[in-house]
Design a protein around this motif. Structure first.
Motif, PDB file in Angstrom:
ATOM      1  N   HIS A  82      -9.154 -13.278   1.522  1.00 59.01           N
ATOM      2  CA  HIS A  82      -9.137 -12.960   2.924  1.00 59.01           C
ATOM      3  C   HIS A  82      -7.679 -12.402   3.490  1.00 59.01           C
ATOM      4  O   HIS A  82      -6.828 -12.747   2.787  1.00 59.01           O
ATOM      5  CB  HIS A  82      -9.609 -14.565   3.579  1.00 59.01           C
ATOM      6  CG  HIS A  82     -10.910 -15.038   3.385  1.00 59.01           C
ATOM      7  ND1 HIS A  82     -11.960 -14.221   3.410  1.00 59.01           N
ATOM      8  CD2 HIS A  82     -10.957 -16.059   2.697  1.00 59.01           C
ATOM      9  CE1 HIS A  82     -12.885 -14.763   2.927  1.00 59.01           C
ATOM     10  NE2 HIS A  82     -12.365 -16.136   2.508  1.00 59.01           N
ATOM     11  N   PHE A  83      -7.889 -11.422   4.341  1.00 59.02           N
ATOM     12  CA  PHE A  83      -6.466 -10.802   5.051  1.00 59.02           C
ATOM     13  C   PHE A  83      -5.992 -10.041   3.965  1.00 59.02           C
ATOM     14  O   PHE A  83      -4.549 -10.006   4.121  1.00 59.02           O
ATOM     15  CB  PHE A  83      -5.697 -11.894   5.628  1.00 59.02           C
ATOM     16  CG  PHE A  83      -6.447 -12.321   6.852  1.00 59.02           C
ATOM     17  CD1 PHE A  83      -6.076 -11.760   8.110  1.00 59.02           C
ATOM     18  CD2 PHE A  83      -7.512 -13.498   6.955  1.00 59.02           C
ATOM     19  CE1 PHE A  83      -6.594 -12.015   9.255  1.00 59.02           C
ATOM     20  CE2 PHE A  83      -7.888 -13.814   7.762  1.00 59.02           C
ATOM     21  CZ  PHE A  83      -7.695 -13.244   9.133  1.00 59.02           C
ATOM     22  N   LEU A  84      -6.509  -9.437   2.896  1.00 61.23           N
ATOM     23  CA  LEU A  84      -5.903  -8.732   1.825  1.00 61.23           C
ATOM     24  C   LEU A  84      -6.159  -7.177   1.958  1.00 61.23           C
ATOM     25  O   LEU A  84      -5.987  -6.640   1.142  1.00 61.23           O
ATOM     26  CB  LEU A  84      -5.936  -9.260   0.594  1.00 61.23           C
ATOM     27  CG  LEU A  84      -5.341 -10.602   0.054  1.00 61.23           C
ATOM     28  CD1 LEU A  84      -5.697 -11.054  -1.557  1.00 61.23           C
ATOM     29  CD2 LEU A  84      -3.798 -10.497   0.282  1.00 61.23           C
ATOM     30  N   ARG A  85      -6.933  -6.782   2.937  1.00 65.84           N
ATOM     31  CA  ARG A  85      -7.215  -5.335   2.924  1.00 65.84           C
ATOM     32  C   ARG A  85      -6.166  -4.489   3.693  1.00 65.84           C
ATOM     33  O   ARG A  85      -5.853  -4.850   4.803  1.00 65.84           O
ATOM     34  CB  ARG A  85      -8.628  -5.165   3.735  1.00 65.84           C
ATOM     35  CG  ARG A  85      -9.237  -3.837   3.499  1.00 65.84           C
ATOM     36  CD  ARG A  85     -10.482  -3.361   4.046  1.00 65.84           C
ATOM     37  NE  ARG A  85     -10.745  -3.555   5.609  1.00 65.84           N
ATOM     38  CZ  ARG A  85     -11.032  -4.481   6.194  1.00 65.84           C
ATOM     39  NH1 ARG A  85     -11.528  -5.710   5.687  1.00 65.84           N
ATOM     40  NH2 ARG A  85     -11.198  -4.200   7.583  1.00 65.84           N
ATOM     41  N   ALA A  86      -5.441  -3.486   3.147  1.00 69.18           N
ATOM     42  CA  ALA A  86      -4.524  -2.647   3.737  1.00 69.18           C
ATOM     43  C   ALA A  86      -5.308  -1.901   4.840  1.00 69.18           C
ATOM     44  O   ALA A  86      -6.352  -1.507   4.781  1.00 69.18           O
ATOM     45  CB  ALA A  86      -3.960  -1.717   2.593  1.00 69.18           C
TER      46      ALA A  86
ATOM     47  N   SER B  89       0.771  -1.073  -0.038  1.00 69.41           N
ATOM     48  CA  SER B  89      -0.048  -0.079   0.088  1.00 69.41           C
ATOM     49  C   SER B  89       0.911   1.254  -0.152  1.00 69.41           C
ATOM     50  O   SER B  89       0.411   2.325  -0.386  1.00 69.41           O
ATOM     51  CB  SER B  89      -0.922   0.109   1.341  1.00 69.41           C
ATOM     52  OG  SER B  89      -0.075   0.344   2.402  1.00 69.41           O
ATOM     53  N   ARG B  90       1.924   1.228   0.734  1.00 73.27           N
ATOM     54  CA  ARG B  90       2.901   2.429   0.708  1.00 73.27           C
ATOM     55  C   ARG B  90       3.585   2.651  -0.750  1.00 73.27           C
ATOM     56  O   ARG B  90       3.375   3.919  -1.406  1.00 73.27           O
ATOM     57  CB  ARG B  90       4.249   2.066   1.453  1.00 73.27           C
ATOM     58  CG  ARG B  90       4.073   1.725   2.992  1.00 73.27           C
ATOM     59  CD  ARG B  90       5.058   1.442   3.677  1.00 73.27           C
ATOM     60  NE  ARG B  90       4.628   0.854   4.996  1.00 73.27           N
ATOM     61  CZ  ARG B  90       5.558   0.670   6.058  1.00 73.27           C
ATOM     62  NH1 ARG B  90       6.881   1.018   5.950  1.00 73.27           N
ATOM     63  NH2 ARG B  90       5.026  -0.001   7.165  1.00 73.27           N
TER      64      ARG B  90
ATOM     65  N   VAL C 206      -6.231  -3.217  -6.443  1.00 70.69           N
ATOM     66  CA  VAL C 206      -5.188  -4.156  -6.659  1.00 70.69           C
ATOM     67  C   VAL C 206      -5.547  -5.664  -5.702  1.00 70.69           C
ATOM     68  O   VAL C 206      -5.532  -6.817  -6.342  1.00 70.69           O
ATOM     69  CB  VAL C 206      -3.724  -3.759  -5.996  1.00 70.69           C
ATOM     70  CG1 VAL C 206      -2.824  -4.998  -6.110  1.00 70.69           C
ATOM     71  CG2 VAL C 206      -3.247  -2.628  -7.116  1.00 70.69           C
ATOM     72  N   THR C 207      -5.964  -5.355  -4.685  1.00 66.61           N
ATOM     73  CA  THR C 207      -6.059  -6.715  -3.660  1.00 66.61           C
ATOM     74  C   THR C 207      -7.492  -7.200  -4.218  1.00 66.61           C
ATOM     75  O   THR C 207      -7.559  -8.553  -4.120  1.00 66.61           O
ATOM     76  CB  THR C 207      -6.406  -6.353  -2.255  1.00 66.61           C
ATOM     77  OG1 THR C 207      -7.398  -5.328  -2.172  1.00 66.61           O
ATOM     78  CG2 THR C 207      -5.070  -6.029  -1.755  1.00 66.61           C
ATOM     79  N   LYS C 208      -8.269  -6.670  -4.711  1.00 69.08           N
ATOM     80  CA  LYS C 208      -9.573  -7.132  -5.490  1.00 69.08           C
ATOM     81  C   LYS C 208      -9.175  -8.069  -6.465  1.00 69.08           C
ATOM     82  O   LYS C 208      -9.681  -9.276  -6.619  1.00 69.08           O
ATOM     83  CB  LYS C 208     -10.512  -6.238  -5.594  1.00 69.08           C
ATOM     84  CG  LYS C 208     -11.943  -6.646  -6.343  1.00 69.08           C
ATOM     85  CD  LYS C 208     -13.106  -5.549  -6.453  1.00 69.08           C
ATOM     86  CE  LYS C 208     -14.037  -6.224  -6.941  1.00 69.08           C
ATOM     87  NZ  LYS C 208     -15.080  -4.972  -7.354  1.00 69.08           N
ATOM     88  N   GLY C 209      -8.531  -7.505  -7.179  1.00 69.85           N
ATOM     89  CA  GLY C 209      -7.902  -8.314  -8.335  1.00 69.85           C
ATOM     90  C   GLY C 209      -6.996  -9.750  -7.968  1.00 69.85           C
ATOM     91  O   GLY C 209      -7.121 -10.827  -8.645  1.00 69.85           O
TER      92      GLY C 209
END
Length: 423
Positions: free
Chosen positions: A241-245, A215-216, A228-231
């Motif tokens: 799961h556990f991919l939300r910044a 995320s940085r 990005v994490t949705k993709g």
């Protein structure tokens, strides 16, 4: 009779077994006997009331009675981090010695506590050394995989049940206890079961820190980390799961268990360099984005900041390793004025003072605030009437530390919205 012990006891009562909860804290036992929990966990209070009424569960502070009257004993005491990162086993040893001293016939001791690899062997040794006369017993590793805030559901609908034992009798007994639960059962050696628990939590922490570090970069190059994490999550090999910044993980498990696994590795001359970096990223994530947000606001000095959510995650009052506490400390060092809200959790005494005040309502919390920092994503905040709340604020900055608010809608309302790598 802490978080794991009470939850475990009530779940077995729900499954139809007769349960006794033991704790040497007489006040805690009295409170539980009156139907009062010492912590917040959705649904457990209702279950406690029901099973006290049906006499499926009772509580005692008498270890002699509890040990002698029961053939199956679940060990659920805490294993806090020592100063060097290792797990402190003094409470585990104390319980093991009590069991050995008061044993009157065969006992199955199931270790629910998160313990270092090879602790089951030590528990067997401590029980044996404390025995006043020889009685047979088994020690089994049966780790818990509860998520605070959804512990009841997780206990009744687990992804798996892990049993670490070399004894067929012990394995069969535990399978009988869990027979009403529809979940795969994996039987392993005790050391393996202990390792599964640590490896699972360390891997989940790794996923979080990987995305947080990413995320940085996304923040620097103008890419939305949530997209990005949705993709990424659409790939079944990765999963969502556990991919939300966010501002980092906290709670009683991930920080403590990562430290303990690193300590075990060091004791065995192995370097877990990935996990070392995971911990480093987590420890610096909140401060990294505080610096970014401070620049957006033009400084925190003498600004009024509203902190929304101080528990480490929603649906719990647990403040252990909560990122909000580090954020508040940082802001106070910058001479900010803090107005705090949480639906359940209360400010720790060391943070209470002239420049920190907790309020019961969102309106009072945001009154005159220059900026909001969302630290835990309670539904109270996700579903708030932000149009109405904006009218009580002094300035209109929202720093979303969990990437859970609708940035576009808030921007349309006139807020200056900034998330985690989510411009």
């Amino acid at each position: 009779m802490g978080y794991v012990g009470v939850t475990t006891g009530l779940v077995f009562a729900e499954l139809g077994w007769k349960v006794t909860g033991l704790d040497t804290d007489a006040l805690k036992i009295q409170s539980l006997s009156e139907g009062k929990l010492s912590f917040y966990e959705p649904g457990l209070d209702i279950l406690l009331s029901q099973h006290l009424q049906s006499d499926n569960i009772r509580f005692t502070s008498d270890p002699i009675q509890a040990i002698r009257e029961h053939s199956v004993i679940f060990l659920c005491v805490g294993t806090p981090s020592d100063i060097n990162g290792s797990a402190d086993l003094q409470y585990v040893r104390n319980v093991a010695e009590h069991i050995g001293t008061n044993m009157n016939d065969y006992k199955l001791v199931a270790v629910k506590s998160t313990v270092p690899i090879d602790t089951n062997r030590k528990v067997r040794q401590w029980i044996r050394e404390a025995q006043t006369s020889p009685h047979p017993f088994d020690v089994v590793s049966n780790p818990e995989f509860l998520r605070e805030g959804s512990a009841l559901y997780d206990s009744l609908h687990p992804d798996r049940i892990i049993i670490g034992s070399n004894s067929k009798q012990a394995v069969d007994t535990l399978k009988t206890l869990y027979r009403s639960i529809n979940a795969p059962v994996l039987v392993t050696k005790p050391k393996t079961a202990e390792m599964i628990k640590y490896a699972s939590n360390a891997f989940l922490a790794t996923k979080i820190s990987y995305v947080n570090e990413l995320s940085r970069l996304c923040d620097k190059i103008g890419v939305n980390i949530s997209d990005v994490t949705k993709g990424m999550g659409m790939d079944h090999r990765i999963g969502p799961h556990f991919l939300r910044a966010g501002i980092g993980y906290g709670g009683s498990c991930f920080p403590k268990d990562s430290k303990a696994l690193l300590y075990t590795a060091k004791e065995n001359d192995i370097q877990l360099s990935i996990l070392e970096k995971v911990t480093e990223v987590n420890n610096s994530q909140a401060s990294y984005f505080l610096n970014v947000w401070e620049e957006k606001l033009g400084g925190f000095d003498h600004r009024t900041i509203a902190i929304l959510g101080i528990s480490f995650k929603p649906n719990t009052d647990d403040l252990r390793e909560a990122p909000s506490l580090a954020i508040m400390q940082h802001l106070l060092e910058k001479q900010a004025i803090l107005r705090v809200h949480d639906p359940i959790a209360k400010l720790p005494s060391y943070l209470q003072g002239e420049f920190v005040q907790q309020f019961d309502s969102l309106e009072d919390t945001l009154d005159g605030a220059d900026a909001i920092i969302l630290c835990s994503e309670w539904t109270d905040y996700i579903g708030a009437n932000w149009s109405q709340l904006r009218s009580v604020m002094g300035d209109y900055f929202i720093f979303d530390g969990r990437n859970k608010l609708d940035g576009k809608s808030l921007t349309d309302l006139g807020f200056y919205y900034y998330g985690i790598g989510n411009r």
